[in-house]
Design a protein around this motif. Structure first.
Motif, PDB file in Angstrom:
ATOM      1  N   ASP A 136       2.168   1.825  -3.453  1.00 27.54           N
ATOM      2  CA  ASP A 136       1.096   2.320  -4.308  1.00 27.54           C
ATOM      3  C   ASP A 136       0.873   3.809  -4.086  1.00 27.54           C
ATOM      4  O   ASP A 136       0.669   4.567  -5.041  1.00 27.54           O
ATOM      5  N   LYS A 137       0.935   4.250  -2.833  1.00 18.87           N
ATOM      6  CA  LYS A 137       0.767   5.672  -2.524  1.00 18.87           C
ATOM      7  C   LYS A 137       1.912   6.489  -3.091  1.00 18.87           C
ATOM      8  O   LYS A 137       1.703   7.579  -3.639  1.00 18.87           O
ATOM      9  N   ASP A 178       1.462   6.742  -6.810  1.00 13.30           N
ATOM     10  CA  ASP A 178       0.363   7.655  -7.112  1.00 13.30           C
ATOM     11  C   ASP A 178       0.822   9.109  -6.980  1.00 13.30           C
ATOM     12  O   ASP A 178       0.539   9.932  -7.849  1.00 13.30           O
ATOM     13  N   LEU A 179       1.525   9.407  -5.909  1.00  8.88           N
ATOM     14  CA  LEU A 179       2.032  10.778  -5.721  1.00  8.88           C
ATOM     15  C   LEU A 179       3.008  11.159  -6.827  1.00  8.88           C
ATOM     16  O   LEU A 179       2.976  12.287  -7.326  1.00  8.88           O
ATOM     17  N   LYS A 230       0.829  -1.206   0.000  1.00  8.47           N
ATOM     18  CA  LYS A 230       0.000   0.000   0.000  1.00  8.47           C
ATOM     19  C   LYS A 230       0.858   1.249   0.000  1.00  8.47           C
ATOM     20  O   LYS A 230       0.526   2.236  -0.649  1.00  8.47           O
TER      21      LYS A 230
END
Length: 60
Positions: free
Chosen positions: A6-7, A10-11, A3
């Motif tokens: 993934d963050k 994404d950023l 997770k």
């Protein structure tokens, strides 16, 4: 850990212009500190790293 990655991804995609600038600045610093001895290799690395952000744009 998945997770978190993934963050981070994404950023990086949402702010790819800033990430590309940071990568470019890091490459410039590395080039300066090595006295330009590895300019070609550093540029290749910077370009490769920048292609992994956003839409693959490269800024230098």
């Amino acid at each position: 850990m998945g997770k978190l990655m993934d963050k981070v991804k994404d950023l990086a995609h949402r702010h790819d212009d800033k990430v590309d600038q940071g990568i470019g600045k890091a490459g410039d610093q590395a080039d300066q500190r090595t006295g330009g001895k590895y300019t070609e290799q550093i540029d290749k690395g910077v370009d490769a790293a920048q292609q992994h952000t956003g839409e693959g744009d490269t800024q230098r």
